[in-house]
Write a protein that holds these residues in place. Structure first.
Motif, mmCIF file in Angstrom:
data_model
loop_
_atom_site.group_PDB
_atom_site.id
_atom_site.type_symbol
_atom_site.label_atom_id
_atom_site.label_comp_id
_atom_site.label_asym_id
_atom_site.label_seq_id
_atom_site.Cartn_x
_atom_site.Cartn_y
_atom_site.Cartn_z
ATOM 1 N N PRO A 1 0.643 -0.951 0.209
ATOM 2 C CA PRO A 1 0.021 -0.179 0.294
ATOM 3 C C PRO A 1 0.722 1.193 0.181
ATOM 4 O O PRO A 1 2.228 1.390 0.346
ATOM 5 N N HIS B 1 -6.981 -1.146 14.863
ATOM 6 C CA HIS B 1 -7.211 -1.047 13.091
ATOM 7 C C HIS B 1 -8.932 -0.768 12.941
ATOM 8 O O HIS B 1 -8.844 0.573 11.909
ATOM 9 N N ARG C 1 -5.147 -1.105 5.592
ATOM 10 C CA ARG C 1 -5.497 -0.617 4.092
ATOM 11 C C ARG C 1 -4.033 -2.039 4.221
ATOM 12 O O ARG C 1 -2.685 -1.591 4.023
ATOM 13 N N PRO C 2 -4.263 -3.230 3.781
ATOM 14 C CA PRO C 2 -5.621 -3.709 3.626
ATOM 15 C C PRO C 2 -6.463 -4.754 4.513
ATOM 16 O O PRO C 2 -7.242 -4.932 4.243
ATOM 17 N N PHE D 1 1.045 -3.152 5.421
ATOM 18 C CA PHE D 1 -0.087 -2.450 5.927
ATOM 19 C C PHE D 1 -0.379 -0.911 6.139
ATOM 20 O O PHE D 1 0.957 -0.707 6.742
#
Ligand code: ZN
Ligand code: ZN
Length: 340
Positions: free
Chosen positions: A20, A82, A109-110, A117
């Protein structure tokens, strides 16, 4: 990079995905461990979001930070929540973080079951915690589940000397046993799996009652001289467990609903009983940044120990096996995926 994408609980694939990109205020984290949550293996709950890169209990190492990030730098070992609140809205001001619109809209993400991430700016600013030296990545993957238990016991207002009944002794039930004991409560635990009952005793429950071999309410009544429980933690999201929870509560008792039912289910309660016994039903959904900080302290202090609850570890390429293992209540408590 490789990610684990869940299509169905019995169809979890390791796939390739781009690393990402990060923007201002964000960070890129290399995942080192990610727990499989009870919610991840609740078929009706997770499969309606599928296909998705699942996993929301990651810990890892910061590898890059976006413009304007000063609190963290590459090389820092972190727990990342998260979801993170805005810190300013009317809900946040009252500490009701899970009801903050930002909290609900934030996401990694993701997802956590990926080699890397991206951490959005809100999560980075308000619920990313640097790990103290003694806390490894496996232990850090327990911050989020532990934080949910910290919140649950606070919502249940557990006090020293009280009797806490814990229904359901998966990993979340076991963490409730540990932290209720730490709060000075007596714990009576309920399940039907011998391995789980034994573990609860080892972690400090004064009794662990097999609900198939005994009448749970009669057993608790006998142990409490008829007083029953001051606080009941209902782990499973089943109506049956919730009904049992209400039966186990004594007068003035609080029944904590730790897991949701399915959306269309209903629970029949007797208002007469709730009223005259002043029994409260207290839902406890997820956790906020105050809870994750307390959870990390409990882990750093050795109150919550990975060796007490982590039963299985799998590398990412065996994530499908990990998901299958996590669904075997006879032998699994916490299953985590470890990354190298
Ligand atoms: Zn979780
Ligand atoms: Zn807010």
């Amino acid at each position: 990079m490789r990610v684990a994408r869940l299509y169905r609980l019995d169809d979890v694939r390791v796939e390739d995905a781009p690393v990402p990109e990060i923007g201002p205020g964000e960070a890129l984290v290399r995942t080192r461990a990610c727990g499989i949550c009870t919610g991840d293996i609740m078929a009706w709950y997770i499969e309606r979001k599928a296909p998705l890169v699942f996993g929301h209990e990651p810990a890892g190492e910061v590898v890059a930070v976006g413009e304007g990030v000063e609190a963290l730098s590459p090389g820092d070992r972190v727990f990342v929540h998260h979801h993170a609140p805005c810190g300013e809205c009317s809900k946040c001001r009252r500490g009701l973080y899970v009801h903050c619109p930002t909290w609900r809209s934030t996401a990694l993400r993701p997802g956590g079951m990926a080699e890397y991430f991206a951490v959005p700016a809100d999560n980075l600013a308000r619920d990313t915690l640097r790990l103290p030296d003694g806390v490894d990545f496996e232990a850090a993957s327990l911050v989020e589940p532990t934080a949910c238990v910290v919140k649950s016991l606070r919502r249940g207002a557990v006090a020293a000397g009280e009797t806490v009944a814990v229904i359901g002794l998966g990993v979340m039930g076991q963490l409730h046993v540990v932290l209720a004991r730490h709060a000075g409560a007596r714990v009576v635990a309920f399940d039907r799996v011998p391995f789980r009952l034994e573990r609860a005793l080892r972690l400090g429950a004064e009794a662990a009652i097999d609900v198939d071999a005994n009448d749970p309410a009669a057993s608790l009544s006998e142990r409490t001289g008829g007083d029953m429980a001051d606080v009941v933690i209902v782990g499973p999201g089943s109506i049956e467990a919730m009904e049992l929870g209400i039966r186990l509560a004594g007068s003035g008792g609080r029944v904590v609903l730790f897991t949701t039912s399915q959306p269309d289910e209903t629970l029949a309660v007797s208002p007469f009983r709730l009223y005259f016994d002043e029994v409260s039903l207290v839902p406890s959904y997820s956790c906020g940044p105050d809870d994750t900080r307390e959870a990390l302290e409990l882990i750093a202090a050795g109150i919550v120990r990975p060796q007490d609850v982590v039963t299985h570890r799998f590398p990412l390429e065996r994530v499908a096996e990990a998901v299958a293992q996590a669904q075997r209540p006879d032998e699994a408590l916490k299953t985590i995926v470890v990354f190298d």
